[in-house]
Design an enzyme around this catalytic site. Structure first.
Site, PDB file in Angstrom:
ATOM      1  N   SER A 156       0.849  -1.202   0.000  1.00  0.00           N
ATOM      2  CA  SER A 156       0.000   0.000   0.000  1.00  0.00           C
ATOM      3  C   SER A 156       0.874   1.238   0.000  1.00  0.00           C
ATOM      4  O   SER A 156       1.997   1.214   0.522  1.00  0.00           O
ATOM      5  CB  SER A 156      -0.867   0.026   1.261  1.00  0.00           C
ATOM      6  OG  SER A 156      -1.498   1.294   1.402  1.00  0.00           O
ATOM      7  N   TYR A 200      -1.161  -1.097  10.244  1.00  0.00           N
ATOM      8  CA  TYR A 200      -1.309  -1.324   8.795  1.00  0.00           C
ATOM      9  C   TYR A 200      -0.048  -0.873   8.057  1.00  0.00           C
ATOM     10  O   TYR A 200       0.505  -1.604   7.224  1.00  0.00           O
ATOM     11  CB  TYR A 200      -2.534  -0.540   8.297  1.00  0.00           C
ATOM     12  CG  TYR A 200      -2.863  -0.739   6.839  1.00  0.00           C
ATOM     13  CD1 TYR A 200      -3.548  -1.875   6.416  1.00  0.00           C
ATOM     14  CD2 TYR A 200      -2.518   0.224   5.890  1.00  0.00           C
ATOM     15  CE1 TYR A 200      -3.874  -2.052   5.069  1.00  0.00           C
ATOM     16  CE2 TYR A 200      -2.838   0.061   4.550  1.00  0.00           C
ATOM     17  CZ  TYR A 200      -3.518  -1.082   4.140  1.00  0.00           C
ATOM     18  OH  TYR A 200      -3.836  -1.255   2.812  1.00  0.00           O
TER      19      TYR A 200
HETATM   20  P1  NAP Z   1     -11.611  -5.586   0.406  1.00  0.00           P
HETATM   21  O1  NAP Z   1     -12.583  -5.323  -0.679  1.00  0.00           O
HETATM   22  O2  NAP Z   1     -12.034  -5.450   1.818  1.00  0.00           O
HETATM   23  O3  NAP Z   1     -10.981  -7.026   0.188  1.00  0.00           O
HETATM   24  C1  NAP Z   1     -10.159  -7.638   1.135  1.00  0.00           C
HETATM   25  C2  NAP Z   1     -10.064  -9.104   0.759  1.00  0.00           C
HETATM   26  O4  NAP Z   1      -9.166  -9.758   1.666  1.00  0.00           O
HETATM   27  C3  NAP Z   1     -11.402  -9.804   0.857  1.00  0.00           C
HETATM   28  O5  NAP Z   1     -11.550 -10.653  -0.252  1.00  0.00           O
HETATM   29  C4  NAP Z   1     -11.275 -10.605   2.134  1.00  0.00           C
HETATM   30  O6  NAP Z   1     -12.034 -11.801   2.029  1.00  0.00           O
HETATM   31  C5  NAP Z   1      -9.785 -10.940   2.129  1.00  0.00           C
HETATM   32  N1  NAP Z   1      -9.316 -11.279   3.472  1.00  0.00           N
HETATM   33  C6  NAP Z   1      -9.232 -10.460   4.554  1.00  0.00           C
HETATM   34  N2  NAP Z   1      -8.792 -11.139   5.622  1.00  0.00           N
HETATM   35  C7  NAP Z   1      -8.594 -12.411   5.209  1.00  0.00           C
HETATM   36  C8  NAP Z   1      -8.159 -13.593   5.847  1.00  0.00           C
HETATM   37  N3  NAP Z   1      -7.808 -13.605   7.151  1.00  0.00           N
HETATM   38  N4  NAP Z   1      -8.082 -14.742   5.140  1.00  0.00           N
HETATM   39  C9  NAP Z   1      -8.428 -14.754   3.832  1.00  0.00           C
HETATM   40  N5  NAP Z   1      -8.837 -13.666   3.161  1.00  0.00           N
HETATM   41  C10 NAP Z   1      -8.931 -12.511   3.846  1.00  0.00           C
HETATM   42  O7  NAP Z   1     -10.356  -4.619   0.267  1.00  0.00           O
HETATM   43  P2  NAP Z   1      -9.415  -4.235  -0.970  1.00  0.00           P
HETATM   44  O8  NAP Z   1      -9.312  -2.759  -0.926  1.00  0.00           O
HETATM   45  O9  NAP Z   1      -9.804  -4.898  -2.226  1.00  0.00           O
HETATM   46  O10 NAP Z   1      -8.025  -4.796  -0.425  1.00  0.00           O
HETATM   47  C11 NAP Z   1      -7.210  -5.669  -1.173  1.00  0.00           C
HETATM   48  C12 NAP Z   1      -5.763  -5.379  -0.806  1.00  0.00           C
HETATM   49  O11 NAP Z   1      -5.422  -4.065  -1.236  1.00  0.00           O
HETATM   50  C13 NAP Z   1      -5.479  -5.413   0.696  1.00  0.00           C
HETATM   51  O12 NAP Z   1      -4.244  -6.031   0.934  1.00  0.00           O
HETATM   52  C14 NAP Z   1      -5.407  -3.942   1.068  1.00  0.00           C
HETATM   53  O13 NAP Z   1      -4.615  -3.709   2.213  1.00  0.00           O
HETATM   54  C15 NAP Z   1      -4.769  -3.387  -0.194  1.00  0.00           C
HETATM   55  N6  NAP Z   1      -4.927  -1.939  -0.419  1.00  0.00           N
HETATM   56  C16 NAP Z   1      -6.167  -1.392  -0.484  1.00  0.00           C
HETATM   57  C17 NAP Z   1      -6.285  -0.033  -0.689  1.00  0.00           C
HETATM   58  C18 NAP Z   1      -7.640   0.637  -0.740  1.00  0.00           C
HETATM   59  O14 NAP Z   1      -7.696   1.896  -0.644  1.00  0.00           O
HETATM   60  N7  NAP Z   1      -8.739  -0.095  -0.917  1.00  0.00           N
HETATM   61  C19 NAP Z   1      -5.140   0.764  -0.847  1.00  0.00           C
HETATM   62  C20 NAP Z   1      -3.889   0.160  -0.787  1.00  0.00           C
HETATM   63  C21 NAP Z   1      -3.790  -1.198  -0.579  1.00  0.00           C
HETATM   64  P3  NAP Z   1     -12.924 -12.454   3.174  1.00  0.00           P
HETATM   65  O15 NAP Z   1     -13.431 -11.356   4.047  1.00  0.00           O
HETATM   66  O16 NAP Z   1     -13.966 -13.185   2.411  1.00  0.00           O
HETATM   67  O17 NAP Z   1     -11.958 -13.360   3.880  1.00  0.00           O
END
Ligand code: NAP
Length: 252
Positions: free
Chosen positions: A142, A157
């Site tokens: 991130s 985080y």
């Molecule tokens: P999201 O829509 O909340 O998706 C998060 C995913 O991670 C979900 O599919 C969730 O699935 C899975 N997950 C969480 N905990 C888990 C666990 N213990 N075991 C297995 N799966 C797990 O969020 P997103 O924004 O797409 O995030 C994806 C990645 O991008 C993350 O690493 C996040 O830190 C990173 N990121 C996001 C942003 C942003 O602004 N959105 C910015 C920078 C980086 P389940 O709940 O079904 O397990």
């Protein structure tokens, strides 16, 4: 067809960036193994991909579990005959607030889901790639793990995502000669459930931190992961690839 016939694991596939990536990779010819805890969402997504001439299977589980990391690799081997790539993308934000007020349980949870899971994924995925002398692994870090960018209250985080960048550099240097490339992807604010989707005030605040004055949509981040997994990036390894609408240069 940038990923034609490549077998690729995508974690975090039940939502947001992971779901968009699974759809995009499948449209580009990949056979995808979907991972996350929620199976209903992945069943729907796999159904959509399989009906559209793509190939997808899913396995629900927790990325904190070493057996689950191994089981995803086994599934790729069994269903698709090998493993060409992985987008280890599952992650959580955890509780937000000053570190001095943060409980150890939150710290541990965020580090386990965002960083220890990467160690487990790498341990499961690298040996099969090494055996074939090729593979590409991408971990979602991130902008917060690199520049903070003005986001308050994200100590655990930020530490987990910065740790991921270091782990990736080490993995890349350890396994470059084996033909395995390892890169991290540093998205800026992205409109997903974790990124503030459904909370207009949060979306507005985050959008305004970016020089572009907007957040990414999940597909824009997935496109960068596609590049790192494809043969368009064959000389890239160990890179923290920034895809952040300029937020990391905002303060410089
Ligand atoms: P999201 O829509 O909340 O998706 C998060 C995913 O991670 C979900 O599919 C969730 O699935 C899975 N997950 C969480 N905990 C888990 C666990 N213990 N075991 C297995 N799966 C797990 O969020 P997103 O924004 O797409 O995030 C994806 C990645 O991008 C993350 O690493 C996040 O830190 C990173 N990121 C996001 C942003 C942003 O602004 N959105 C910015 C920078 C980086 P389940 O709940 O079904 O397990």
């Amino acid at each position: 067809m940038e990923l034609k016939n490549k077998s690729i694991i995508v974690t975090g596939a039940s939502s947001g960036i992971g779901a968009a990536a699974a759809l995009l990779f499948a449209a580009e010819g990949a056979k995808v193994v979907l991972g996350a805890r929620r199976s209903a969402e992945m069943e729907t997504l796999a159904g959509q991909i399989n009906q559209g001439n793509g190939r997808a299977v899913f396995l629900s589980g927790d990325v904190r579990d070493e057996n689950y990391a191994n089981a995803l690799v086994d599934l790729a081997m069994r269903e698709f005959g090998g493993l060409d790539g992985a987008f280890n993308n599952a992650g959580i934000v955890g509780e937000m607030g000053p570190v001095a007020d943060m409980g150890i349980a939150n710290w541990n949870d965020v580090v386990l889901v965002n960083l220890t899971s990467a160690f487990l994924a790498a341990k499961a995925q690298i040996p099969v790639m090494k055996k074939r002398g090729q593979g590409s692994i991408v971990f979602t870090s991130s902008f917060v793990g690199f520049s903070n960018g003005g986001m308050p209250g994200m100590g655990a985080y930020a530490a987990s995502k910065a740790g991921l960048i270091g782990l990736v550099q080490s993995l890349a240097s350890d396994h470059a000669a084996d033909g395995v490339r390892v890169n991290s992807l540093l998205p800026g604010g992205t409109i997903t459930p974790s990124g503030g989707e459904g909370n207009p005030a949060a979306l507005d605040f985050i959008a305004n931190l970016h020089p572009m004055k907007r957040m990414a949509n999940a597909k824009e981040v997935a496109q960068a992961a596609l590049f790192l997994l494809s043969d368009r990036s064959t000389f890239m390894t160990g890179s923290p690839m920034i895809v952040d609408g300029g937020i990391s240069v905002r303060l410089t």
